[in-house]
Design a protein around this motif. Structure first.
Motif, PDB file in Angstrom:
ATOM      1  N   SER A  88     -37.258  28.153  67.177  1.00 33.33           N
ATOM      2  CA  SER A  88     -36.080  28.607  66.443  1.00 33.33           C
ATOM      3  C   SER A  88     -36.319  29.912  65.697  1.00 33.33           C
ATOM      4  CB  SER A  88     -35.675  27.538  65.420  1.00 33.33           C
ATOM      5  OG  SER A  88     -36.687  27.381  64.445  1.00 33.33           O
ATOM      6  N   ILE A 115     -41.932  25.137  65.817  1.00 32.84           N
ATOM      7  CA  ILE A 115     -40.967  25.636  64.829  1.00 32.84           C
ATOM      8  C   ILE A 115     -40.858  27.144  64.924  1.00 32.84           C
ATOM      9  CG2 ILE A 115     -40.550  25.965  62.358  1.00 32.84           C
ATOM     10  CD1 ILE A 115     -41.845  23.206  61.925  1.00 32.84           C
ATOM     11  N   GLN A 158     -34.238  33.681  58.751  1.00 29.24           N
ATOM     12  CA  GLN A 158     -33.870  33.704  57.339  1.00 29.24           C
ATOM     13  C   GLN A 158     -34.229  35.042  56.695  1.00 29.24           C
ATOM     14  OE1 GLN A 158     -32.189  31.390  55.391  1.00 29.24           O
ATOM     15  NE2 GLN A 158     -31.754  30.513  57.404  1.00 29.24           N
ATOM     16  N   ALA A 181     -37.332  30.150  62.744  1.00 26.58           N
ATOM     17  CA  ALA A 181     -36.586  29.844  61.515  1.00 26.58           C
ATOM     18  C   ALA A 181     -36.850  30.830  60.391  1.00 26.58           C
ATOM     19  CB  ALA A 181     -36.933  28.419  61.062  1.00 26.58           C
ATOM     20  N   VAL A 182     -38.104  31.122  60.142  1.00 26.27           N
ATOM     21  CA  VAL A 182     -38.416  31.984  59.002  1.00 26.27           C
ATOM     22  C   VAL A 182     -37.925  33.406  59.249  1.00 26.27           C
ATOM     23  CG1 VAL A 182     -40.264  32.938  57.576  1.00 26.27           C
ATOM     24  CG2 VAL A 182     -40.377  30.559  58.337  1.00 26.27           C
ATOM     25  N   ARG A 207     -38.945  26.226  52.470  1.00 31.65           N
ATOM     26  CA  ARG A 207     -37.648  25.628  52.807  1.00 31.65           C
ATOM     27  C   ARG A 207     -37.608  25.185  54.275  1.00 31.65           C
ATOM     28  NH1 ARG A 207     -33.393  30.001  50.254  1.00 31.65           N
ATOM     29  NH2 ARG A 207     -33.884  29.701  48.049  1.00 31.65           N
ATOM     30  N   SER A 208     -38.153  26.013  55.155  1.00 34.36           N
ATOM     31  CA  SER A 208     -38.087  25.726  56.586  1.00 34.36           C
ATOM     32  C   SER A 208     -39.015  24.602  57.001  1.00 34.36           C
ATOM     33  CB  SER A 208     -38.429  26.992  57.386  1.00 34.36           C
ATOM     34  OG  SER A 208     -37.535  28.034  57.085  1.00 34.36           O
ATOM     35  N   SER A 209     -40.190  24.541  56.348  1.00 33.20           N
ATOM     36  CA  SER A 209     -41.185  23.512  56.680  1.00 33.20           C
ATOM     37  C   SER A 209     -41.681  22.894  55.378  1.00 33.20           C
ATOM     38  CB  SER A 209     -42.352  24.132  57.457  1.00 33.20           C
ATOM     39  OG  SER A 209     -41.897  24.797  58.603  1.00 33.20           O
ATOM     40  N   ILE A 253     -39.276  31.050  51.831  1.00 34.14           N
ATOM     41  CA  ILE A 253     -38.514  30.592  52.985  1.00 34.14           C
ATOM     42  C   ILE A 253     -39.325  29.608  53.823  1.00 34.14           C
ATOM     43  CG2 ILE A 253     -37.435  31.350  55.135  1.00 34.14           C
ATOM     44  CD1 ILE A 253     -36.667  33.938  53.669  1.00 34.14           C
ATOM     45  N   SER A 254     -40.636  29.827  53.906  1.00 36.69           N
ATOM     46  CA  SER A 254     -41.490  28.891  54.647  1.00 36.69           C
ATOM     47  C   SER A 254     -41.434  27.503  54.030  1.00 36.69           C
ATOM     48  CB  SER A 254     -42.931  29.394  54.680  1.00 36.69           C
ATOM     49  OG  SER A 254     -43.037  30.597  55.396  1.00 36.69           O
TER      50      SER A 254
END
Length: 452
Positions: free
Chosen positions: A23, A19, A29, A25-26, A163-165, A160-161
């Motif tokens: 991406s 993850i 964001q 992701a965090v 939400r992402s995971s 955000i973490s």
């Protein structure tokens, strides 16, 4: 010490690596939210992201209980010291700290002498920087009592973490860090003398502007710049967009002392509020943190904090300083000169990782020049033993790598001292560096305090 590998299964670790490394992701964001910090260098303002590493720092419940007790003790003693220095000065009269040592520091403000802030609190928000040595012992490196920053970063990263995971925290027994805003609001309300609370920002081009706006949103305080606040009839007012004036009872100010009031401090300040210091002196507004706190977070005064604990509280200090030497004292100067290569030297007036030099990394000529400067300006520097502090894992290109890291713990003083069960873990991105500050290219992690 509990590690990432202790509470995550191998499958979870691999998935989280994918993850994070795939991406991002965090961090993506965080970039969207504008989680940045700015640096002025060569008269240019440069804004950059504060890199986040998904692997958390984990602190056991019992270990954090120990830290919590020590942090409360230390911050209570520091508040006692500031009250004393701007009051009766007992610690000077009793010879615990040399008088000239205090008054020679740039953090001492004679304008604050004799002033008692609302509820007697000077350091409402303290950021205490700690490191953990490889043997597990914790040491305090710095006490930040002026305008400590950084709480917003783990707050938003945790959000955000999640939400992402979504499954990241399931069954991990991690203390919730979403209560920082409530703790801050409780602190501000405790000293508010009547009216609204505002967060005073110097504006968009401040290094920590993201934090100013984020904390204003989370606490419900007004975010205001100096031109939106005015002193009239011995009170402070906020002027809203329609021109309506609202009384202000507390200001969480995010500008330095010298810029706070051009009538009292720097006359060329255009970001302060004329006459705010006058009404603060009269008790008509609370300033968070109080002006003059720099007298206590001077790197030279740091040397005396364990003595403050004993002097004011009659207790043995729970948390220890890094072994520190003051060239101001002849015996310490002798030790520093004889053991120069083993020590790290710090300029007491610098911050953000600047003014820090390692004796072992200097050339022969640099050593000679530095020693001469040390002899001529002994009050300007402290020397410390180099603590080989703990490496913690970071993720870099799908690989776990060890890096040096510290922890900024946040202690808030309201009706009682409160320690946030989280914190800002900063790490060096350079494998050969002990400097973790964001201004020096460091990154940050979330700090997980276990609840059981």
């Amino acid at each position: 010490m509990t590690t990432y590998a202790d509470i995550f299964s191998k499958k979870e670790r691999v998935e989280d690596m994918e993850i994070y490394a795939g991406s991002g992701a965090v961090n993506e964001q965080l970039a969207r939210y504008g989680v940045k910090f700015g640096i002025y260098k060569n008269n240019e303002f440069k804004e950059q992201l504060f890199p986040f590493d998904m692997i958390p720092r984990i602190i056991d419940k019992d270990e954090f209980t120990y830290l919590e007790k020590g942090l409360k003790q230390r911050v209570v003693a520091l508040n006692c010291f500031i009250n004393d220095i701007y009051g009766d000065k007992h610690i000077v009269r009793d010879g615990i700290i040399p008088e000239e040592f205090i008054y020679a520091g740039s953090g001492y403000l004679p304008q604050c002498d004799g002033i008692k802030p609302p509820k007697g609190i000077y350091a409402h928000i303290a950021g205490i920087d700690l490191v953990q040595a490889k043997d597990g012992d914790w040491y305090v490196l710095e006490d930040n009592l002026r305008i400590p920053s950084g709480a917003s970063y783990p707050m938003i990263a945790r959000m955000i973490s999640r939400r992402s995971s979504p499954d990241l925290f399931t069954g991990k027994h991690v203390e919730d860090n979403r209560n920082y805003a409530a703790m801050l609001r409780r602190t501000m309300d405790h000293v508010n003398v009547g009216g609204h609370t505002v967060i005073l920002t110097p504006g968009r081009y401040n290094a920590a502007y993201f934090e100013h706006s984020y904390l204003a949103e989370k606490t419900g305080a007004h975010l205001a710049s100096g031109h939106e606040l005015i002193v009239e009839n011995d009170h402070l007012y906020f002027i809203d967009y329609s021109g309506r004036k609202e009384r202000v009872g507390a200001v969480y100010r995010r500008i330095s002392d010298e810029y706070l009031d051009p009538m009292t401090f720097r006359k060329d300040s255009v970001i302060g509020i004329p006459h705010i210091f006058d009404i603060y002196r009269k008790g008509n507004v609370a300033l968070i943190n109080a002006p003059g706190n720099g007298v206590a977070d001077d790197k030279g005064i740091y040397y005396f904090v364990p003595k403050m604990v004993k002097y004011y509280l009659g207790e043995e200090p729970i948390l220890q300083n890094a072994p520190t030497y003051l060239p101001y004292y002849k015996e310490d100067m002798k030790y520093v000169l004889e053991n120069f290569d083993k020590l790290v030297l710090k300029d007491v007036a610098e911050a953000g990782g600047y003014g820090v030099v390692f004796g072992s990394k200097m050339s022969s000529e640099e050593k000679v020049n530095f020693k001469e400067m040390l002899k001529s300006e002994p009050r300007r520097f402290i020397a410390q033993e180099v603590i080989d502090f703990l490496d913690i894992d970071i993720m870099e290109k799908c690989e776990l790598l060890p890096r040096k890291a510290d922890l900024r713990a946040f202690v808030l003083m309201g009706d009682e001292p409160m320690v946030w069960k989280s914190g800002l873990t900063r790490f060096s991105r350079n494998p050969d560096s002990f400097i973790v500050n964001s201004s020096q290219g460091g990154g940050f992690k979330d700090t997980w305090v276990l609840s059981q």
